[in-house]
Motif scaffolding. Structure first.
Motif, short mmCIF file in Angstrom:
data_model
loop_
_atom_site.label_atom_id
_atom_site.label_comp_id
_atom_site.label_asym_id
_atom_site.label_seq_id
_atom_site.Cartn_x
_atom_site.Cartn_y
_atom_site.Cartn_z
N LEU A 1 25.68 -48.36 61.23
CA LEU A 1 26.46 -48.35 62.47
C LEU A 1 26.42 -46.99 63.16
N GLU A 2 26.48 -45.92 62.38
CA GLU A 2 26.45 -44.56 62.94
C GLU A 2 25.15 -44.32 63.71
N LEU A 3 24.04 -44.71 63.12
CA LEU A 3 22.75 -44.49 63.77
C LEU A 3 22.59 -45.40 64.97
N VAL A 4 23.05 -46.63 64.86
CA VAL A 4 23.00 -47.54 66.01
C VAL A 4 23.73 -46.92 67.19
N ARG A 5 24.92 -46.40 66.94
CA ARG A 5 25.70 -45.79 68.02
C ARG A 5 24.98 -44.58 68.62
N PHE A 6 24.41 -43.74 67.76
CA PHE A 6 23.69 -42.55 68.26
C PHE A 6 22.50 -42.98 69.11
N LEU A 7 21.74 -43.95 68.66
CA LEU A 7 20.56 -44.40 69.41
C LEU A 7 20.96 -44.99 70.75
N THR B 1 11.87 -51.24 66.58
CA THR B 1 12.30 -49.93 67.04
C THR B 1 13.28 -49.32 66.03
N LEU B 2 13.56 -48.04 66.22
CA LEU B 2 14.56 -47.40 65.36
C LEU B 2 15.90 -48.14 65.46
N LEU B 3 16.24 -48.62 66.66
CA LEU B 3 17.49 -49.36 66.83
C LEU B 3 17.47 -50.65 66.03
N MET B 4 16.36 -51.36 66.05
CA MET B 4 16.26 -52.60 65.27
C MET B 4 16.39 -52.32 63.78
N ILE B 5 15.73 -51.26 63.33
CA ILE B 5 15.80 -50.91 61.91
C ILE B 5 17.24 -50.55 61.53
N ALA B 6 17.89 -49.75 62.35
CA ALA B 6 19.27 -49.35 62.06
C ALA B 6 20.20 -50.56 62.06
N ALA B 7 19.99 -51.48 62.99
CA ALA B 7 20.82 -52.69 63.06
C ALA B 7 20.58 -53.56 61.84
N ARG B 8 19.34 -53.70 61.46
CA ARG B 8 18.98 -54.51 60.29
C ARG B 8 19.57 -53.94 59.01
N GLU B 9 19.60 -52.60 58.92
CA GLU B 9 20.07 -51.93 57.72
C GLU B 9 21.57 -51.62 57.75
N ASN B 10 22.26 -52.12 58.77
CA ASN B 10 23.72 -51.98 58.88
C ASN B 10 24.15 -50.52 59.01
N ASN C 1 18.30 -45.29 55.66
CA ASN C 1 19.61 -44.90 56.16
C ASN C 1 19.87 -43.40 56.04
N GLU C 2 18.82 -42.61 56.22
CA GLU C 2 18.95 -41.15 56.22
C GLU C 2 19.21 -40.69 57.66
N THR C 3 20.44 -40.92 58.07
CA THR C 3 20.83 -40.76 59.47
C THR C 3 20.60 -39.35 59.99
N GLU C 4 20.99 -38.36 59.23
CA GLU C 4 20.86 -36.98 59.69
C GLU C 4 19.41 -36.60 59.94
N ASP D 1 7.70 -40.18 58.82
CA ASP D 1 8.95 -39.61 58.32
C ASP D 1 10.16 -40.26 58.99
N ILE D 2 10.10 -40.42 60.30
CA ILE D 2 11.28 -40.94 61.00
C ILE D 2 11.50 -42.42 60.70
N LEU D 3 10.42 -43.17 60.55
CA LEU D 3 10.56 -44.58 60.20
C LEU D 3 11.11 -44.73 58.79
N HIS D 4 10.60 -43.93 57.88
CA HIS D 4 11.09 -43.97 56.50
C HIS D 4 12.57 -43.59 56.44
N ALA D 5 12.93 -42.56 57.18
CA ALA D 5 14.32 -42.11 57.18
C ALA D 5 15.24 -43.20 57.73
N ALA D 6 14.80 -43.89 58.78
CA ALA D 6 15.60 -44.98 59.36
C ALA D 6 15.77 -46.11 58.35
N GLU D 7 14.69 -46.47 57.67
CA GLU D 7 14.74 -47.55 56.70
C GLU D 7 15.62 -47.22 55.50
#
Length: 209
Positions: free
Chosen positions: A68-74, A57-66, A33-36, A25-31
C-alpha cells in the motif's frame, strides 16, 4: 579514428549494461516489497512507469504484492493508473484478484476505472469470492452485467463457483438473473449443474427461470 570508435562503442555498451542492471534492480525491489529501494531508484531518475517483460508496471507489481505504501507513492508521482499488462490486467484487477482490499480502495479513490474492456475487476471479484471488494467496485460504478470474453457475467461466475454471498450482492446490485451464456446457460443453470442448492433456491426466488 578506429581507436576512438572502439572506445565509443565500449562506453555505449557499458552504459547499456548499467541501465539494464538498474532496470532489473527496481523490478526486483518492487517484487520483494523493498519500498525504500524502489523510491530511491525513482528519485535517481528511473521511470515511474517502468514495466517488466509481461508489461506489469511498478504500480501493478505493488498492487499485486499488497504494498500500500508503494502504491500510494507511485500514484502521488503520476504512475499510469489504468495501464494494462500483456494479459489485459490493470493494477486494480490484480489487487482484486489477490484480495487486497485496502489497495483496491485506494486505487478506486484515485479514480481507477472498474470497467475495462473484456475481463473486469468485478469478474475477478466474483470468481475469487471477494464480496468486500465487489461492493467497492459497484459503488465506484462497475457495470454489474458486463460480459467477459468467455461469455460469463459476474453473477454466472459466482453462481458456478458456489459463492452465495457474492450472488446475493450482485443480484441486489441489479444483476440480470436470466442472462444467457450460449455454452452454459444462465446463472441458475450453472448453479444447478454444480449442485449449489442454496444458490439455486436464491436465484429462483429472485426470478431466475
Amino acid at each position: 579514428m578506429k581507436k576512438y570508435l572502439v572506445l565509443s562503442l565500449l562506453y555505449a555498451l557499458l552504459a547499456i549494461h548499467a541501465v539494464a542492471g538498474v532496470y532489473e534492480d527496481i523490478l526486483h525491489a518492487a517484487e520483494q516489497n523493498e519500498t525504500e529501494q524502489v523510491i530511491d531508484l525513482l528519485r535517481r531518475g528511473m521511470d515511474v512507469n517502468t514495466t517488466d517483460a509481461q508489461g506489469n508496471t511498478l504500480l501493478m507489481i505493488a498492487a499485486r504484492e499488497n504494498n500500500l505504501e508503494l502504491v500510494r507513492f507511485l500514484l502521488d508521482n503520476r504512475a499510469n493508473l489504468n495501464r494494462r499488462n500483456r494479459y489485459g490486467d490493470t493494477a486494480l484487477m490484480l489487487a482484486t484478484l489477490r484480495g487486497h482490499e485496502a489497495v483496491a480502495r485506494l486505487l478506486l479513490d484515485r479514480k481507477a476505472d472498474p470497467n475495462t474492456p473484456g475481463w473486469t475487476a468485478l469478474h475477478y471479484a466474483a470468481f475469487e469470492n471477494r464480496p468486500q471488494i465487489a461492493a467497492l467496485l459497484l459503488a465506484a460504478g462497475a457495470q454489474v452485467n458486463a460480459i467477459a470474453p468467455n461469455g460469463s457475467t459476474a453473477l454466472m461466475l459466482a453462481a458456478k463457483r458456489g459463492h452465495l454471498e457474492m450472488v446475493r450482492l450482485l443480484v441486489g446490485a441489479g444483476a440480470e438473473v436470466n442472462e444467457i451464456d450460449r455454452d452454459e446457460g444462465t446463472a441458475l443453470d450453472m448453479a444447478r449443474k454444480a449442485n449449489h442448492a442454496e444458490i439455486v433456491d436464491f436465484l429462483r426466488r429472485a426470478g431466475a427461470r
